[in-house]
Design a protein around this motif. Structure first.
Motif, PDB file in Angstrom:
ATOM      1  N   GLY A   7     -13.857  -2.719  16.527  1.00  0.00           N
ATOM      2  CA  GLY A   7     -12.849  -1.750  16.914  1.00  0.00           C
ATOM      3  C   GLY A   7     -12.625  -0.701  15.852  1.00  0.00           C
ATOM      4  N   VAL A   8     -11.460  -0.070  15.910  1.00  0.00           N
ATOM      5  CA  VAL A   8     -11.131   1.065  15.053  1.00  0.00           C
ATOM      6  C   VAL A   8      -9.969   0.699  14.148  1.00  0.00           C
ATOM      7  CG1 VAL A   8     -10.349   3.468  15.020  1.00  0.00           C
ATOM      8  CG2 VAL A   8     -11.908   2.682  16.831  1.00  0.00           C
ATOM      9  N   ALA A   9     -10.119   1.007  12.861  1.00  0.00           N
ATOM     10  CA  ALA A   9      -9.056   0.757  11.885  1.00  0.00           C
ATOM     11  C   ALA A   9      -8.515   2.082  11.378  1.00  0.00           C
ATOM     12  CB  ALA A   9      -9.585  -0.067  10.719  1.00  0.00           C
ATOM     13  N   VAL A  10      -7.208   2.286  11.486  1.00  0.00           N
ATOM     14  CA  VAL A  10      -6.536   3.452  10.919  1.00  0.00           C
ATOM     15  C   VAL A  10      -5.953   3.042   9.572  1.00  0.00           C
ATOM     16  CG1 VAL A  10      -4.610   5.065  11.172  1.00  0.00           C
ATOM     17  CG2 VAL A  10      -6.001   4.454  13.162  1.00  0.00           C
ATOM     18  N   GLY A  19      -6.375   2.392  -0.572  1.00  0.00           N
ATOM     19  CA  GLY A  19      -6.748   2.893   0.747  1.00  0.00           C
ATOM     20  C   GLY A  19      -8.200   3.285   0.830  1.00  0.00           C
ATOM     21  N   GLU A  20      -8.701   3.947  -0.195  1.00  0.00           N
ATOM     22  CA  GLU A  20     -10.103   4.344  -0.222  1.00  0.00           C
ATOM     23  C   GLU A  20     -11.013   3.120  -0.149  1.00  0.00           C
ATOM     24  OE1 GLU A  20     -12.820   7.268  -2.950  1.00  0.00           O
ATOM     25  OE2 GLU A  20     -11.540   5.823  -4.003  1.00  0.00           O
ATOM     26  N   ARG A  21     -10.701   2.111  -0.966  1.00  0.00           N
ATOM     27  CA  ARG A  21     -11.558   0.919  -0.994  1.00  0.00           C
ATOM     28  C   ARG A  21     -11.427   0.103   0.291  1.00  0.00           C
ATOM     29  NH1 ARG A  21     -16.157  -0.554  -1.431  1.00  0.00           N
ATOM     30  NH2 ARG A  21     -16.566  -2.678  -2.115  1.00  0.00           N
ATOM     31  N   ILE A  22     -10.234   0.033   0.863  1.00  0.00           N
ATOM     32  CA  ILE A  22     -10.061  -0.667   2.136  1.00  0.00           C
ATOM     33  C   ILE A  22     -10.916   0.005   3.208  1.00  0.00           C
ATOM     34  CG2 ILE A  22      -8.422  -1.231   3.983  1.00  0.00           C
ATOM     35  CD1 ILE A  22      -6.271  -1.430   1.729  1.00  0.00           C
ATOM     36  N   ALA A  23     -10.920   1.333   3.225  1.00  0.00           N
ATOM     37  CA  ALA A  23     -11.741   2.066   4.197  1.00  0.00           C
ATOM     38  C   ALA A  23     -13.213   1.717   4.031  1.00  0.00           C
ATOM     39  CB  ALA A  23     -11.528   3.569   4.030  1.00  0.00           C
ATOM     40  N   GLN A  24     -13.678   1.658   2.800  1.00  0.00           N
ATOM     41  CA  GLN A  24     -15.083   1.348   2.541  1.00  0.00           C
ATOM     42  C   GLN A  24     -15.433  -0.072   2.971  1.00  0.00           C
ATOM     43  OE1 GLN A  24     -14.959   2.235  -1.628  1.00  0.00           O
ATOM     44  NE2 GLN A  24     -15.729   4.324  -1.362  1.00  0.00           N
ATOM     45  N   VAL A  25     -14.575  -1.029   2.627  1.00  0.00           N
ATOM     46  CA  VAL A  25     -14.847  -2.432   2.953  1.00  0.00           C
ATOM     47  C   VAL A  25     -14.851  -2.654   4.467  1.00  0.00           C
ATOM     48  CG1 VAL A  25     -13.894  -4.775   2.825  1.00  0.00           C
ATOM     49  CG2 VAL A  25     -14.058  -3.393   0.762  1.00  0.00           C
ATOM     50  N   LEU A  26     -13.867  -2.086   5.158  1.00  0.00           N
ATOM     51  CA  LEU A  26     -13.814  -2.285   6.607  1.00  0.00           C
ATOM     52  C   LEU A  26     -14.978  -1.589   7.300  1.00  0.00           C
ATOM     53  CD1 LEU A  26     -10.009  -2.166   7.499  1.00  0.00           C
ATOM     54  CD2 LEU A  26     -11.444  -4.083   6.764  1.00  0.00           C
ATOM     55  N   GLN A  29     -17.870  -3.760   7.100  1.00  0.00           N
ATOM     56  CA  GLN A  29     -17.737  -4.933   7.957  1.00  0.00           C
ATOM     57  C   GLN A  29     -17.868  -4.603   9.443  1.00  0.00           C
ATOM     58  OE1 GLN A  29     -14.216  -7.151   6.954  1.00  0.00           O
ATOM     59  NE2 GLN A  29     -15.027  -7.785   4.984  1.00  0.00           N
ATOM     60  N   GLY A  30     -18.100  -3.339   9.765  1.00  0.00           N
ATOM     61  CA  GLY A  30     -18.371  -2.990  11.144  1.00  0.00           C
ATOM     62  C   GLY A  30     -17.288  -2.260  11.884  1.00  0.00           C
ATOM     63  N   TYR A  31     -16.195  -1.912  11.213  1.00  0.00           N
ATOM     64  CA  TYR A  31     -15.141  -1.124  11.855  1.00  0.00           C
ATOM     65  C   TYR A  31     -15.496   0.346  11.858  1.00  0.00           C
ATOM     66  CZ  TYR A  31     -11.821  -5.046  11.549  1.00  0.00           C
ATOM     67  OH  TYR A  31     -11.180  -6.254  11.688  1.00  0.00           O
ATOM     68  N   LEU A  32     -15.064   1.054  12.877  1.00  0.00           N
ATOM     69  CA  LEU A  32     -14.927   2.496  12.792  1.00  0.00           C
ATOM     70  C   LEU A  32     -13.599   2.765  12.095  1.00  0.00           C
ATOM     71  CD1 LEU A  32     -16.038   3.611  16.364  1.00  0.00           C
ATOM     72  CD2 LEU A  32     -17.356   3.757  14.259  1.00  0.00           C
ATOM     73  N   VAL A 222      -7.005  -7.768   2.242  1.00  0.00           N
ATOM     74  CA  VAL A 222      -6.720  -7.185   3.561  1.00  0.00           C
ATOM     75  C   VAL A 222      -7.771  -7.636   4.568  1.00  0.00           C
ATOM     76  CG1 VAL A 222      -6.613  -5.024   4.878  1.00  0.00           C
ATOM     77  CG2 VAL A 222      -5.465  -5.198   2.651  1.00  0.00           C
ATOM     78  N   ALA A 223      -9.041  -7.553   4.178  1.00  0.00           N
ATOM     79  CA  ALA A 223     -10.130  -7.941   5.080  1.00  0.00           C
ATOM     80  C   ALA A 223     -10.036  -9.416   5.457  1.00  0.00           C
ATOM     81  CB  ALA A 223     -11.477  -7.644   4.426  1.00  0.00           C
ATOM     82  N   TRP A 224      -9.623 -10.248   4.513  1.00  0.00           N
ATOM     83  CA  TRP A 224      -9.467 -11.684   4.791  1.00  0.00           C
ATOM     84  C   TRP A 224      -8.372 -11.913   5.832  1.00  0.00           C
ATOM     85  CZ3 TRP A 224      -5.536 -15.325   4.112  1.00  0.00           C
ATOM     86  CH2 TRP A 224      -5.928 -16.649   4.259  1.00  0.00           C
ATOM     87  N   CYS A 225      -7.260 -11.211   5.704  1.00  0.00           N
ATOM     88  CA  CYS A 225      -6.183 -11.345   6.701  1.00  0.00           C
ATOM     89  C   CYS A 225      -6.697 -10.981   8.093  1.00  0.00           C
ATOM     90  CB  CYS A 225      -5.009 -10.438   6.337  1.00  0.00           C
ATOM     91  SG  CYS A 225      -4.071 -10.927   4.883  1.00  0.00           S
ATOM     92  N   LEU A 226      -7.436  -9.880   8.169  1.00  0.00           N
ATOM     93  CA  LEU A 226      -7.937  -9.414   9.459  1.00  0.00           C
ATOM     94  C   LEU A 226      -8.942 -10.390  10.064  1.00  0.00           C
ATOM     95  CD1 LEU A 226      -8.533  -5.627   8.640  1.00  0.00           C
ATOM     96  CD2 LEU A 226      -6.591  -6.630   9.865  1.00  0.00           C
TER      97      LEU A 226
END
Length: 264
Positions: A7-10, A19-26, A29-32, A222-226
């Motif tokens: 899916g899509v992560a905002v 925020g920059e690193r969260i965007a890169q990690v997600l 992992q396959g998110y838009l 954050v990625a672990w929670c998701l």
């Protein structure tokens, strides 16, 4: 896992720091990823350097609800089915006792850390509810729980984030939307530099004698929670450097700067 399965992560405040690193990690992992922030130049670099090509830069200020609404309404079709919201935008401005604080600094923190979070959440939550599934991750701070010298208004805004996260859980019961709060401690990002109005020497002094958290540490949390199964909700996670004490600072010395985001 394919992008259309994730899916899509905002992500707000995506132009630097957490925020920059969260965007890169997600993205990895396959998110838009819809990367929201004010600094167009930083977002452009973030998107251009993403090897997956799945990060969409969107210039918006979380304090401007009307502008945010337009930006979300104008998302291209592949990025409209939002499944994740990471409320990361936030800042700390100034340092000192409340009785000598700056009204302008207080207002900037309140408008960004509280009103900004409400603006983004109010616009995205109906989309998550309509799809019957989703996950909101709010970036809090250990400053919400453990007071330190000079952290008065900033800590209070993060206490709001923590309490709102719990109340969102109640409000969203039965909707399929999960809510988590990730509360970092002392971390090396642009956060301290913003607090001290660009004084890099003063910001660097905060990290003397210990290894602070990194943006990687927070993004991976954050990625672990998701990634938990749909029946599992992580309410709250605190993480801090092993050497950091809970007092966060003493009278006469600069405080350890709690973790937070860097861009509204």
């Amino acid at each position: 896992m394919a992008q259309d399965e994730r899916g899509v992560a905002v992500i707000s405040g995506a132009s630097s720091g957490f925020g920059e690193r969260i965007a890169q990690v997600l993205s990895e992992q396959g998110y838009l990823v819809v990367a929201l922030a004010r600094r167009a130049d930083r977002l452009k670099v973030l998107a251009e350097q993403d090897p997956t090509g799945s990060i969409l830069p969107v210039v918006a200020d979380v304090r401007d609800r009307e502008g945010l609404a337009r930006a979300l309404d104008e998302l291209p079709p592949p990025f409209r089915d939002i499944s994740v919201l990471v409320n990361n935008a936030g800042l700390s401005r100034g340092f000192g006792p409340l009785q000598s604080g700056s009204d302008d600094a207080w207002r900037e923190m309140i408008d960004t850390n509280i009103t900004g979070l409400l603006n983004v959440s109010g616009l995205v939550l109906p989309r998550l509810i309509a799809r019957g599934a989703g996950h909101v991750v709010n970036i809090g701070s250990i400053a919400a729980t453990y007071p330190y010298m000079g952290g008065n208004v900033y800590g209070a805004t993060k206490a709001f984030v923590h309490q709102l996260s719990l109340n969102m859980r109640v409000d969203l019961e039965g909707t399929g939307v999960r809510v988590s709060c990730v509360a970092p401690g002392m971390a090396r990002t642009e956060f301290a530099k913003v607090r001290f109005d660009g004084d890099e020497e003063r910001a660097d002094a905060l990290y003397a004698g210990l290894e602070p958290l990194s943006a990687d540490d927070v993004a991976e949390t954050v990625a672990w929670c998701l990634a938990r199964p749909p029946h599992v909700n992580i309410n709250m996670i605190e993480l801090m450097p092993s050497e950091q004490h809970f007092g966060l600072g003493f009278a006469g010395s600069p405080p350890a700067s709690p973790g937070a985001a860097d861009d509204a």
